[in-house]
Design a protein around this motif. Structure first.
Motif, PDB file in Angstrom:
ATOM      1  N   UNK A 122       0.862  -1.183   0.000  1.00  0.00           N
ATOM      2  CA  UNK A 122       0.000   0.000   0.000  1.00  0.00           C
ATOM      3  C   UNK A 122       0.896   1.229   0.000  1.00  0.00           C
ATOM      4  N   UNK A 123       0.550   2.189  -0.861  1.00  0.00           N
ATOM      5  CA  UNK A 123       1.358   3.400  -0.949  1.00  0.00           C
ATOM      6  C   UNK A 123       0.492   4.604  -0.643  1.00  0.00           C
ATOM      7  N   UNK A 124       1.090   5.576  -0.011  1.00  0.00           N
ATOM      8  CA  UNK A 124       0.371   6.834   0.177  1.00  0.00           C
ATOM      9  C   UNK A 124       1.335   7.979  -0.039  1.00  0.00           C
ATOM     10  N   UNK A 172       8.084  13.070  -0.467  1.00  0.00           N
ATOM     11  CA  UNK A 172       8.170  11.833   0.324  1.00  0.00           C
ATOM     12  C   UNK A 172       6.836  11.096   0.330  1.00  0.00           C
ATOM     13  N   UNK A 173       6.920   9.802   0.461  1.00  0.00           N
ATOM     14  CA  UNK A 173       5.713   8.980   0.512  1.00  0.00           C
ATOM     15  C   UNK A 173       5.894   7.911   1.576  1.00  0.00           C
ATOM     16  N   UNK A 174       4.797   7.215   1.910  1.00  0.00           N
ATOM     17  CA  UNK A 174       4.910   6.108   2.853  1.00  0.00           C
ATOM     18  C   UNK A 174       4.406   4.832   2.190  1.00  0.00           C
ATOM     19  N   UNK A 175       5.020   3.725   2.558  1.00  0.00           N
ATOM     20  CA  UNK A 175       4.663   2.444   1.969  1.00  0.00           C
ATOM     21  C   UNK A 175       4.407   1.445   3.088  1.00  0.00           C
ATOM     22  N   UNK A 176       3.358   0.632   2.916  1.00  0.00           N
ATOM     23  CA  UNK A 176       3.036  -0.385   3.910  1.00  0.00           C
ATOM     24  C   UNK A 176       3.160  -1.768   3.275  1.00  0.00           C
ATOM     25  N   UNK A 218       2.199  -5.362   3.474  1.00  0.00           N
ATOM     26  CA  UNK A 218       1.150  -6.121   4.140  1.00  0.00           C
ATOM     27  C   UNK A 218       1.691  -7.406   4.788  1.00  0.00           C
ATOM     28  N   UNK A 219       2.615  -8.060   4.137  1.00  0.00           N
ATOM     29  CA  UNK A 219       3.126  -9.336   4.674  1.00  0.00           C
ATOM     30  C   UNK A 219       3.947  -9.164   5.942  1.00  0.00           C
ATOM     31  N   UNK A 220       4.814  -8.147   5.938  1.00  0.00           N
ATOM     32  CA  UNK A 220       5.682  -7.975   7.110  1.00  0.00           C
ATOM     33  C   UNK A 220       5.043  -7.078   8.161  1.00  0.00           C
ATOM     34  N   UNK A 221       4.044  -6.276   7.743  1.00  0.00           N
ATOM     35  CA  UNK A 221       3.432  -5.336   8.667  1.00  0.00           C
ATOM     36  C   UNK A 221       4.292  -4.109   8.911  1.00  0.00           C
ATOM     37  N   UNK A 255       6.044  -0.374   7.997  1.00  0.00           N
ATOM     38  CA  UNK A 255       5.764   0.858   7.265  1.00  0.00           C
ATOM     39  C   UNK A 255       7.087   1.544   6.964  1.00  0.00           C
ATOM     40  N   UNK A 256       7.239   2.068   5.775  1.00  0.00           N
ATOM     41  CA  UNK A 256       8.500   2.686   5.388  1.00  0.00           C
ATOM     42  C   UNK A 256       8.273   4.071   4.808  1.00  0.00           C
ATOM     43  N   UNK A 257       9.222   4.955   5.102  1.00  0.00           N
ATOM     44  CA  UNK A 257       9.234   6.277   4.491  1.00  0.00           C
ATOM     45  C   UNK A 257      10.083   6.156   3.228  1.00  0.00           C
ATOM     46  N   UNK A 292       4.440  13.259   4.986  1.00  0.00           N
ATOM     47  CA  UNK A 292       4.950  11.886   5.086  1.00  0.00           C
ATOM     48  C   UNK A 292       5.713  11.699   6.406  1.00  0.00           C
ATOM     49  N   UNK A 346       4.886   9.242   9.639  1.00  0.00           N
ATOM     50  CA  UNK A 346       5.800   8.307  10.295  1.00  0.00           C
ATOM     51  C   UNK A 346       5.874   8.580  11.799  1.00  0.00           C
ATOM     52  N   UNK A 379      -0.170   0.761  16.730  1.00  0.00           N
ATOM     53  CA  UNK A 379      -0.209   0.888  15.265  1.00  0.00           C
ATOM     54  C   UNK A 379       0.029  -0.467  14.603  1.00  0.00           C
ATOM     55  N   UNK A 407      -3.042  -2.956   8.199  1.00  0.00           N
ATOM     56  CA  UNK A 407      -3.417  -2.092   7.085  1.00  0.00           C
ATOM     57  C   UNK A 407      -4.436  -1.019   7.505  1.00  0.00           C
ATOM     58  N   UNK A 445      -2.610   1.830   8.930  1.00  0.00           N
ATOM     59  CA  UNK A 445      -1.968   2.608   7.863  1.00  0.00           C
ATOM     60  C   UNK A 445      -2.984   3.573   7.237  1.00  0.00           C
ATOM     61  N   UNK A 474      -3.420 -10.389  14.356  1.00  0.00           N
ATOM     62  CA  UNK A 474      -2.155  -9.754  14.009  1.00  0.00           C
ATOM     63  C   UNK A 474      -1.000 -10.733  14.234  1.00  0.00           C
ATOM     64  N   UNK A 487      -0.762 -13.246  11.462  1.00  0.00           N
ATOM     65  CA  UNK A 487      -0.116 -12.700  10.260  1.00  0.00           C
ATOM     66  C   UNK A 487       1.393 -12.615  10.469  1.00  0.00           C
ATOM     67  N   UNK A 527       4.645 -14.611   8.548  1.00  0.00           N
ATOM     68  CA  UNK A 527       5.838 -13.961   7.993  1.00  0.00           C
ATOM     69  C   UNK A 527       7.105 -14.538   8.616  1.00  0.00           C
TER      70      UNK A 527
END
Lengths: 100, 305, 372
Positions: A17-19, A27-31, A33-36, A38-40, B248, B252, B261, B266, B269, C72, C75, C79
Motif C-alpha cells: 500500500x502506498x500513500x 516523500x511517501x509512505x509504503x506499507x 502487508x506481509x511484514x506489517x 511501514x516505510x518512508x 509523510x 511516520x 499501530x 493495514x 496505515x 495480528x 499474520x 511472515x
C-alpha cells in the motif's frame, strides 16, 4: 555488471500500500502487508515502484525512464543509483528480482 | 457522584477495600490502595471525576500496595498490581501517584485496541482541536499545560484515543505529567495551577502532576475531530516559529508514537493516512509559553492557515 | 471426581450463559479470559453462536481487542515462518513446525484466536548444527550467554537455547526431539520424523501427522511445570481431538501410535482431563485404548487431584491453597520426570542461587515500553 541479469518487479497491489501527498518534499509512505512494516520512501523510489508495478523491467530500462530525475548524465552512475535503490527496496520486501 | 463529593474517610475506605470504581471515560477503573499519600493526591487530582456504582463492569483492576517486610521502615516502597498480579518493579512510596498514572497509561495502551492509541496531547478550543505528538523531551507537556491554563480544553496529555471508523478523538482528561524545569515554568506561568508535590529522582527526573481544569473533566465525554498536528520543539532563546511539516514525516511520527499501530495493520496505515490528510501539519519551535499561547490563538482564529 | 467449573470454562463450553451475565460476572469473565489467554477464543465462540452482538459494548471491546491481537500475531507468525523457511532453504534444511506455528500453517481450528510467543521447529539431531548456523547467518542469535545455561541446554535439553532475531526481535526454539534426553519417558524421535506431512502449498515446510501432533501437544502439557497457559493448552487438545476425530483412521490408530512413540501416558492424561474438564467428545475407541496408559490407582488418584486444581485459571479469583499446592507438586514432578535425581538437585540448586534474569516484572512502569 552484476545487475544486468535480473528483471525487477514490485510487490502486487494487495501486498503493498502506498500513500503520497502532493507536497514539495515528494516523500511517501509504503506499507508492506506481509511484514506489517511501514516505510518512508523518497520520490524516486515511489516512481520506481510505479514503473514496475505491472510488468518487470531491467535496471537499464528503469534508468532510462528515470533519467529526468538526475542532473547527472552518465548512464552508468544513474544505473548504479537505480540498482542501489532497488536493493534497498528488496531488503524491505517491496520489490523482487526475477531472472530473465 | 464526584470524588470531591465523597467524604475523605469514605473515599479512603473505598480505596482500602478496592471498591472505588473511577470513571475515566470511555473506561472504568477499579482502584485499590492502602497508601495514605496516594489517597491524598488522588482526592485532589481526580476531584472532578465521577464514581461508578460498585456492581459496574471495570475495564481495569488496579492496586497500588505498600511492599511488606522489614525494609518498609527504612526504604518504603509501593508495587503496582494489575488484576492481582504484581507488575513492574516497586518504586519509592513518594512516587505512588506518578506510578498510578504511568500504570493507568499502560493499562489503556496495552488493552484498548478499539482505538488507535497515539502518544500525544490533544487540546480543543472553539470546536477545533490540535494533536501534539512528541517524543519525550520536546516540551509537549509544558506546552499542553500552558495552553490548558489559558482556556484550552484538555482531552489528553499522554494518550489520544483515535476512533478509526468515525475519525473522532477521545481523551480521558487525566492529570498532566510535568517534568523537571517545566514544573517551575508552569507554577510561574499559572500561579493558580493545582499541582502535586514535586517528586525528585524518578526515572523521568523530578515530576509533578497538574490537576485538569474542572471544565475539561466535565466535558470528558465529548470527542473532537483534529484540525492540526503540531510537533512542538522547545528550544531555549529562540523566536517562535511555526512552519509547515512534511505530511509523510508526520505520518511516520504518528505511526511511531502510536502504541498499537502494529496491531491494526493495514487499517492502521489507512487511519493514520486519513488523520494526516485531514490535518494541517506543523512544526513549532518555541521558548516562551506566552508566544505559544498567541500562536495557537492565531491558528484557532484562522489567522494562520 | 468432578472438577470445579470456572466461569471462563463455562462460557466457552456453554456460550448461551452470556445472555444472562451481570456486569460483575462479565468483569470476572473478561479477567479470567485475559489471564488464561482465552479471550480471543471466547470472542470467536460468541461470534459463531451469534452472541457477540448482544455483549455490552464496553465488554465487547475487550473481546474484539483480543481478536485483533490474535489475528495480528497470526499474520506476523506467517511472515516469521516464511523468514525461517527461506533461511533454512539455503542450507537445504526442511523444518518441521511444532505447536502454535503448526496449527496456524496447517489451518487448524486450534489456531483460531490463539496467541504465540515464539516459533518452535524440530529437525533431526544430526542437522542441529547446520540449522543453528543457517539461522545465525540470517540474523538469529543465541539468547543464553550464561555458560551454565548453554551447557544445560546442550547437554540435557531437547532443544538448543532459544535464538532471537536481531532485527525482528522474534524467538525461535529449535528442537531435535520432543522431550529432554534425560526424561523418564523415552521417545522415539526417528519414528516421529519419519511420518511428517508437508504444509499445503509449501514444498519445504512440514508438520507432524495428526496423531503425532496431538500426542506432542499432550506430552508438552503434561510435562510442563508452568501453568500460566495450561488451560489454553488443554483447549488446544480439545480442538485437536474434535477436528482430527473426523479424519479416517485417526481414532483407531491413536493409541497404537502413542505406544510406538512411547507416549501412552500423556495420551491417557490428555483423554482423561479433556473429557473431565472440557467435556471433549473423545471417541469411545480412543477412550478405551488410551486407558492402557493409565498409571496405578494411587498415582491416578493423586494426579486427578493435582491436575483438576492446577488446570484452573491462574487468577486471583481462583487462588486457593489446594491450587497452589497442586501446581507446586506438578512443578517438582515436571523436573523429576525430565531428569534423573542428581541432575534435578543440581539444576534446582543452581536456579536457586542465580537470580533469575530480568523479565517483564523487573521493568519500571515509567519506562515500560507500552508497545510490548
Amino acid at each position: 555488471m552484476t545487475h544486468a541479469a535480473a528483471l525487477w518487479l514490485s510487490s502486487p497491489a494487495e501486498q503493498l500500500k502506498l500513500k503520497s501527498w502532493d507536497t514539495e518534499d515528494g516523500l511517501a509512505v509504503a506499507y508492506n502487508v506481509r511484514t506489517g512494516d511501514t516505510h518512508l520512501i523518497e520520490d524516486m523510489a515511489l516512481q520506481l515502484l510505479g514503473l514496475i508495478r505491472l510488468s518487470p523491467l531491467s535496471v537499464e530500462a528503469l534508468a532510462q525512464q528515470l533519467a529526468s530525475f538526475f542532473v547527472e548524465h552518465d548512464d552508468e552512475i544513474i544505473q548504479e543509483y537505480v540498482f542501489a535503490s532497488l536493493m534497498q527496496l528488496k531488503d524491505i520486501g517491496l520489490v523482487t528480482d526475477v531472472a530473465h | 457522584m464526584k470524588i470531591s463529593e465523597l467524604p475523605r474517610i469514605e473515599l479512603a475506605n473505598l480505596l482500602h477495600r478496592g471498591e472505588l470504581l473511577l470513571k475515566l471515560p470511555p473506561f472504568v477503573t477499579r482502584l485499590k490502595t492502602n497508601v495514605p499519600s496516594l489517597i491524598r493526591d488522588f482526592a485532589v487530582m481526580y476531584a472532578d471525576f465521577e464514581v461508578s456504582s460498585i456492581d459496574a463492569f471495570a475495564d481495569f483492576h488496579v492496586e497500588i500496595a505498600s511492599e511488606p517486610g522489614l525494609w518498609r521502615w527504612l526504604k518504603p516502597q509501593v508495587r503496582f498490581f494489575f488484576d492481582g498480579r504484581p507488575s513492574f518493579i516497586p518504586l519509592p512510596t513518594v512516587q505512588a501517584f506518578a506510578m498510578l498514572e504511568w500504570g493507568l497509561n499502560w493499562c489503556v495502551a496495552a488493552h484498548s485496541h478499539q482505538y488507535l492509541i497515539i502518544h500525544a496531547a490533544v487540546l480543543e478550543k472553539n470546536g477545533k482541536a490540535a494533536i501534539l505528538p512528541a517524543p519525550p523531551g520536546s516540551g509537549k507537556s509544558t506546552l499542553c499545560a500552558g495552553l490548558v491554563m489559558r482556556g484550552w480544553r484538555l482531552l489528553s496529555d499522554e494518550l489520544a484515543l483515535y476512533d478509526m471508523t468515525t475519525g473522532e478523538i477521545f481523551g480521558m482528561s487525566r492529570p498532566i505529567n510535568l517534568k523537571n524545569r517545566s514544573i517551575g515554568i508552569i507554577k510561574q506561568f499559572a500561579p493558580d495551577a493545582v499541582l502535586t508535590d514535586s517528586v525528585p529522582d524518578t526515572t523521568k527526573g523530578t515530576v509533578a502532576l497538574l490537576r485538569p481544569p474542572t471544565q475539561s473533566a466535565v466535558r470528558v465525554r465529548e470527542p473532537v475531530r483534529a484540525s492540526w498536528i503540531v510537533l512542538p520543539k522547545y528550544t531555549p532563546n529562540m523566536l517562535p516559529l511555526l512552519e509547515p511539516h512534511s505530511k509523510a514525516r508526520t505520518f511516520m511520527l504518528i505511526a511511531e508514537q502510536s502504541f498499537n499501530y502494529d496491531i491494526h495493520g493495514e487499517n492502521g496505515f489507512e487511519a493514520v493516512g486519513n488523520l494526516v490528510d485531514q490535518c494541517a501539519c506543523y512544526q513549532y519551535t518555541y521558548s516562551q509559553l506566552d508566544d505559544a499561547v498567541r500562536t495557537f490563538e492565531e491558528l484557532c482564529s484562522g489567522k494562520i492557515t | 471426581m468432578t472438577p470445579h467449573r470456572d466461569l471462563i470454562v463455562n462460557a466457552l463450553l456453554t456460550p448461551e450463559i452470556v445472555r444472562e451475565l451481570s456486569a460483575q460476572k462479565w468483569d470476572l469473565l473478561i479477567r479470567q479470559g485475559r489471564r488464561t489467554n482465552l479471550l480471543a477464543r471466547l470472542a470467536n465462540v460468541l461470534t459463531q453462536q451469534g452472541l457477540l452482538e448482544n455483549v455490552p459494548i464496553a465488554t465487547r471491546h475487550h473481546l474484539t481487542s483480543a481478536v485483533l491481537v490474535a489475528e495480528r500475531q497470526s499474520i506476523a507468525l506467517r511472515w516469521e515462518v516464511e523468514c525461517i523457511r527461506r533461511a533454512l532453504a539455503y542450507a537445504g534444511i526442511k523444518p518441521i513446525l511444532l505447536k502454535g506455528a503448526a496449527y496456524v500453517m496447517a489451518g487448524l481450528e486450534a489456531a483460531r484466536g490463539r496467541t504465540f510467543s515464539d516459533v518452535d521447529i524440530i529437525v533431526p539431531k544430526k542437522l542441529l548444527g547446520e540449522t543453528e548456523s543457517a539461522l545465525m547467518i540470517h540474523g538469529w542469535q543465541g539468547s543464553h550467554h550464561d555458560k551454565y545455561d548453554q551447557r544445560y541446554y546442550r547437554r540435557w535439553m531437547h532443544e538448543i537455547p532459544p535464538m532471537r532475531h536481531v532485527k525482528r526481535g522474534t524467538t525461535i526454539d529449535v528442537h531435535h526431539t520432543i522431550l529432554p534426553e534425560t526424561a523418564r519417558l523415552t521417545v522415539n524421535p526417528a519414528a516421529l520424523l519419519a511420518a511428517i506431512v508437508p504444509v499445503k502449498d509449501f514444498a519445504d515446510l512440514y508438520v507432524l501427522q495428526p496423531t503425532d501432533m496431538l500426542l506432542h501437544s499432550a506430552t508438552h502439557l503434561f510435562h510442563e511445570g508452568d501453568f500460566e497457559s495450561s488451560l489454553r493448552d488443554l483447549f488446544d487438545l480439545d480442538c485437536l481431538f474434535r477436528q482430527f476425530s473426523a479424519l479416517p483412521d485417526f481414532s483407531e490408530t491413536l493409541a497404537l501410535r502413542a505406544a510406538t512413540l512411547g507416549l501412552s501416558r500423556p495420551l491417557y492424561y490428555a483423554v482423561r482431563y479433556t473429557t473431565l474438564i472440557l467435556d471433549t467428545p473423545v471417541p469411545e475407541v480412543v477412550r478405551s485404548e488410551a486407558s492402557l496408559g493409565k498409571p496405578s490407582a494411587l498415582i491416578s488418584w493423586v494426579m486427578d487431584i493435582c491436575y483438576l486444581n492446577a488446570l484452573r485459571p491462574v487468577h486471583s479469583s481462583t487462588n486457593s491453597f489446594s491450587a497452589w499446592l497442586a501446581r507446586f507438586a506438578l512443578y517438582i514432578r515436571s523436573h523429576w520426570i525430565r531428569m534423573p535425581f542428581p541432575l534435578l538437585a543440581y539444576h534446582l540448586g543452581r536456579k536457586a542461587f542465580i537470580r533469575p534474569k530480568s523479565y517483564d516484572i523487573e521493568k519500571s512502569v515509567a519506562d515500560a515500553d507500552l508497545k510490548a
